[in-house]
Design a protein around this motif. Structure first.
Motif, PDB file in Angstrom:
ATOM      1  N   PRO A  64       0.831  -1.215   0.000  1.00  0.00           N
ATOM      2  CA  PRO A  64       0.000   0.000   0.000  1.00  0.00           C
ATOM      3  C   PRO A  64       0.859   1.256   0.000  1.00  0.00           C
ATOM      4  N   ASP A  65       0.369   2.263  -0.639  1.00  0.00           N
ATOM      5  CA  ASP A  65       1.007   3.572  -0.616  1.00  0.00           C
ATOM      6  C   ASP A  65       0.710   4.210   0.737  1.00  0.00           C
ATOM      7  N   PRO A  66       1.735   4.539   1.542  1.00  0.00           N
ATOM      8  CA  PRO A  66       1.480   5.117   2.867  1.00  0.00           C
ATOM      9  C   PRO A  66       0.654   6.402   2.812  1.00  0.00           C
ATOM     10  N   ALA A  67       0.712   7.091   1.672  1.00  0.00           N
ATOM     11  CA  ALA A  67      -0.045   8.342   1.549  1.00  0.00           C
ATOM     12  C   ALA A  67      -1.507   8.100   1.202  1.00  0.00           C
ATOM     13  N   GLN A  68      -1.890   6.836   0.990  1.00  0.00           N
ATOM     14  CA  GLN A  68      -3.256   6.519   0.582  1.00  0.00           C
ATOM     15  C   GLN A  68      -3.838   5.479   1.550  1.00  0.00           C
ATOM     16  N   PRO A  69      -4.388   5.889   2.684  1.00  0.00           N
ATOM     17  CA  PRO A  69      -4.903   4.924   3.666  1.00  0.00           C
ATOM     18  C   PRO A  69      -5.997   4.017   3.125  1.00  0.00           C
ATOM     19  N   SER A  70      -6.699   4.425   2.076  1.00  0.00           N
ATOM     20  CA  SER A  70      -7.752   3.564   1.527  1.00  0.00           C
ATOM     21  C   SER A  70      -7.183   2.262   0.985  1.00  0.00           C
ATOM     22  N   GLN A  71      -5.911   2.244   0.613  1.00  0.00           N
ATOM     23  CA  GLN A  71      -5.307   1.017   0.097  1.00  0.00           C
ATOM     24  C   GLN A  71      -5.139  -0.017   1.204  1.00  0.00           C
ATOM     25  N   SER A  72      -4.632   0.407   2.357  1.00  0.00           N
ATOM     26  CA  SER A  72      -4.508  -0.512   3.500  1.00  0.00           C
ATOM     27  C   SER A  72      -5.872  -0.976   3.976  1.00  0.00           C
ATOM     28  N   GLU A  73      -6.852  -0.078   3.962  1.00  0.00           N
ATOM     29  CA  GLU A  73      -8.198  -0.427   4.389  1.00  0.00           C
ATOM     30  C   GLU A  73      -8.801  -1.472   3.451  1.00  0.00           C
ATOM     31  N   ALA A  74      -8.532  -1.345   2.152  1.00  0.00           N
ATOM     32  CA  ALA A  74      -9.061  -2.324   1.202  1.00  0.00           C
ATOM     33  C   ALA A  74      -8.499  -3.714   1.478  1.00  0.00           C
ATOM     34  N   GLY A 119     -11.395   2.532  -8.445  1.00  0.00           N
ATOM     35  CA  GLY A 119     -10.205   3.369  -8.371  1.00  0.00           C
ATOM     36  C   GLY A 119      -9.612   3.548  -9.747  1.00  0.00           C
ATOM     37  N   GLY A 120      -8.643   4.429  -9.859  1.00  0.00           N
ATOM     38  CA  GLY A 120      -7.992   4.682 -11.138  1.00  0.00           C
ATOM     39  C   GLY A 120      -7.154   3.497 -11.580  1.00  0.00           C
ATOM     40  N   TYR A 121      -6.686   3.554 -12.823  1.00  0.00           N
ATOM     41  CA  TYR A 121      -5.840   2.487 -13.339  1.00  0.00           C
ATOM     42  C   TYR A 121      -4.507   2.493 -12.624  1.00  0.00           C
ATOM     43  N   GLY A 122      -3.982   1.290 -12.371  1.00  0.00           N
ATOM     44  CA  GLY A 122      -2.650   1.173 -11.795  1.00  0.00           C
ATOM     45  C   GLY A 122      -2.565   1.323 -10.295  1.00  0.00           C
ATOM     46  N   VAL A 123      -3.684   1.234  -9.552  1.00  0.00           N
ATOM     47  CA  VAL A 123      -3.601   1.323  -8.092  1.00  0.00           C
ATOM     48  C   VAL A 123      -3.600  -0.067  -7.452  1.00  0.00           C
ATOM     49  N   GLY A 124      -3.590  -1.122  -8.255  1.00  0.00           N
ATOM     50  CA  GLY A 124      -3.471  -2.468  -7.721  1.00  0.00           C
ATOM     51  C   GLY A 124      -4.782  -3.194  -7.514  1.00  0.00           C
ATOM     52  N   LYS A 125      -5.839  -2.773  -8.191  1.00  0.00           N
ATOM     53  CA  LYS A 125      -7.142  -3.413  -7.989  1.00  0.00           C
ATOM     54  C   LYS A 125      -7.115  -4.885  -8.427  1.00  0.00           C
ATOM     55  N   THR A 126      -6.497  -5.162  -9.573  1.00  0.00           N
ATOM     56  CA  THR A 126      -6.449  -6.544 -10.037  1.00  0.00           C
ATOM     57  C   THR A 126      -5.598  -7.396  -9.108  1.00  0.00           C
ATOM     58  N   HIS A 127      -4.517  -6.847  -8.600  1.00  0.00           N
ATOM     59  CA  HIS A 127      -3.689  -7.544  -7.601  1.00  0.00           C
ATOM     60  C   HIS A 127      -4.553  -7.958  -6.410  1.00  0.00           C
ATOM     61  N   THR A 237     -19.190  -0.793  -2.245  1.00  0.00           N
ATOM     62  CA  THR A 237     -18.068  -0.182  -2.953  1.00  0.00           C
ATOM     63  C   THR A 237     -16.922   0.151  -2.009  1.00  0.00           C
ATOM     64  N   LEU A 238     -15.719  -0.227  -2.411  1.00  0.00           N
ATOM     65  CA  LEU A 238     -14.498   0.167  -1.727  1.00  0.00           C
ATOM     66  C   LEU A 238     -13.705   1.063  -2.669  1.00  0.00           C
ATOM     67  N   ARG A 239     -13.530   2.295  -2.298  1.00  0.00           N
ATOM     68  CA  ARG A 239     -12.756   3.224  -3.114  1.00  0.00           C
ATOM     69  C   ARG A 239     -11.275   3.058  -2.789  1.00  0.00           C
ATOM     70  N   ILE A 240     -10.435   2.880  -3.827  1.00  0.00           N
ATOM     71  CA  ILE A 240      -8.991   2.747  -3.650  1.00  0.00           C
ATOM     72  C   ILE A 240      -8.336   3.921  -4.349  1.00  0.00           C
ATOM     73  N   ASP A 241      -7.805   4.837  -3.563  1.00  0.00           N
ATOM     74  CA  ASP A 241      -7.186   6.037  -4.115  1.00  0.00           C
ATOM     75  C   ASP A 241      -5.708   5.780  -4.403  1.00  0.00           C
ATOM     76  N   GLY A 242      -5.122   6.636  -5.234  1.00  0.00           N
ATOM     77  CA  GLY A 242      -3.693   6.540  -5.494  1.00  0.00           C
ATOM     78  C   GLY A 242      -3.362   6.771  -6.941  1.00  0.00           C
ATOM     79  N   GLU A 243      -2.061   6.889  -7.207  1.00  0.00           N
ATOM     80  CA  GLU A 243      -1.582   7.067  -8.567  1.00  0.00           C
ATOM     81  C   GLU A 243      -1.160   5.726  -9.133  1.00  0.00           C
ATOM     82  N   ASP A 244      -1.023   5.662 -10.436  1.00  0.00           N
ATOM     83  CA  ASP A 244      -0.603   4.456 -11.134  1.00  0.00           C
ATOM     84  C   ASP A 244       0.739   3.999 -10.563  1.00  0.00           C
ATOM     85  N   TYR A 245       0.760   2.785  -9.959  1.00  0.00           N
ATOM     86  CA  TYR A 245       1.999   2.317  -9.341  1.00  0.00           C
ATOM     87  C   TYR A 245       3.116   2.159 -10.364  1.00  0.00           C
ATOM     88  N   ARG A 246       2.772   1.960 -11.657  1.00  0.00           N
ATOM     89  CA  ARG A 246       3.802   1.810 -12.676  1.00  0.00           C
ATOM     90  C   ARG A 246       4.549   3.111 -12.914  1.00  0.00           C
TER      91      ARG A 246
END
Length: 378
Positions: A64-74, A119-127, A237-246
């Motif tokens: 998870p991106d530390p700046a995006q708590p929604s990723q850890s929550e997901a 969430g946007g593309y590249g935030v790890g949803k498929t992962h 719905t779970l919103r996953i915020d963040g920028e494209d990890y690539r």
């Protein structure tokens, strides 16, 4: 145009037909344009598992991106979700998260029976979706994973009733890249998911579009509001915020190579294909998108000459599906011509399918970066 056999190399038109290098091993590159795979319906079902790129992903490999708590929550919510699907409590026992634990005679829960990763593309949803599939304690034959396109293709191959019967015995259905591109798909998927929920199947999906806004900008969504709202009712719905990890700290994608460099690399790389980009676009129109995985599954690399802007939306959407299948299978893409961020015109990037096109650009850019190792820069 006529296509040669796979053993005879690329088509004879366009820059892809350049002669092989005189000072290197000639491995007779394959040609995508020479392939027209046939995929039996039973294979479509058996292959509804996470693609090779996601074979080894797990919740603990997601960073998870530390700046995006929604990723850890997901991650936390999905781990609980998987635990709720892991067993069959006795009749009257406590249900799992969202009512997913099942008794011997399951009843459709009052609340949502699915989770929807937005969430946007590249935030790890498929992962995360693949991690959920791996974490769910069920036999592979009782859980299915596929893209939205693969699911609609399955209905086309089996028929609606047979698809319902086939998937009703599953504990979990994961749907990646959930999109509704036309009214027919809206009604079809709404009906299918309703029947599966009634049968006790849990749902998980990813998309770049909230479930209540599916189809927006692509067709008269207001005319199909009831179906769209019905779809939305199946999911939390779970919103996953963040920028494209690539794009996080990674180098820029390499600029396109010359025709000669691409041709040389294709001849020097066992299992690579070599095609002129315009010829490939024409060929994709003759192969059903459900077969694009079979079209590319055994390739070590895809080499393309003469990349240029995609001429129309139908062609662009086929290219999006191809990009997804190549990305799933981690097939590097080496190209000459224009860079991949110039594939789609401004009208496309500002239109209703813009998120698909941005995803394709993101994924092709990652694959182009992977392909840099194939080029001999001496």
């Amino acid at each position: 145009m006529s296509s040669p056999s796979p053993a005879s190399g690329p088509a004879t038109s366009g820059p892809a037909a350049s002669a092989p290098p005189a000072d290197g091993a000639d491995t007779a590159p394959l040609s995508l344009c020479a392939r027209e795979p046939r995929v039996p319906a039973d294979r479509l079902v058996a292959e509804m598992v996470p693609p090779p790129r996601f074979d080894s992903v797990r919740f603990d490999t997601y960073v998870p991106d530390p700046a995006q708590p929604s990723q850890s929550e997901a991650v936390r919510v999905l781990e609980d979700f998987a635990a709720g699907l892991g067993g069959r409590p006795a009749a009257g026992g406590r249900r799992g998260l969202f009512g997913f634990g099942r008794s011997k005679a399951p009843k459709a829960p009052a609340g949502p029976r699915g989770v929807y990763l937005d969430g946007g593309y590249g935030v790890g949803k498929t992962h995360l979706l693949a991690s959920l599939w791996h974490a769910t304690d069920a036999e592979p034959s009782r859980k299915a994973f596929g893209t939205f396109v693969e699911l609609t293709n399955l209905v086309g191959a089996l028929g609606f009733q047979q698809t319902v019967r086939t998937l009703s015995g599953h504990r979990l259905l994961c749907i990646d890249e959930f999109e509704l591109d036309d009214p027919g798909d809206t009604v079809l998927v709404s009906s299918l998911l309703a029947r599966l929920v009634e049968a006790g199947v849990a749902l998980a999906a990813t998309s770049n579009t909230l479930p209540g806004r599916l189809g927006e900008g692509r067709f008269a969504a207001a005319d199909f509001l009831r179906e769209i709202q019905g779809l939305s009712a199946h999911f939390r719905t779970l919103r996953i915020d963040g920028e494209d990890y690539r794009h996080r700290g990674l180098p820029e994608a390499p600029a396109p190579y010359s025709d000669e460099q691409v041709t040389r690399a294709a001849h020097a790389t066992a299992g690579a294909s070599l095609d002129a980009f315009p010829d490939l676009l024409d060929h994709l129109a003759r192969v059903h998108p459900s077969r694009y995985g079979a079209l590319t599954g055994d390739l070590s690399a895809v080499c393309l000459t003469g990349v240029r802007p995609v001429p129309d939306q139908s062609t662009a959407l086929r290219l999006v599906v191809l990009a997804d299948r190549l990305y799933d299978r981690e097939v590097p893409v080496l190209a000459s011509g224009l860079p991949f961020d110039q594939l789609f015109g401004e009208d496309m990037l500002n239109g209703g399918y813009r998120k698909k096109y941005f995803r394709a650009i993101s994924r092709l850019t990652a694959l182009a970066r992977d392909a840099a190792r194939l080029v001999d820069t001496r």
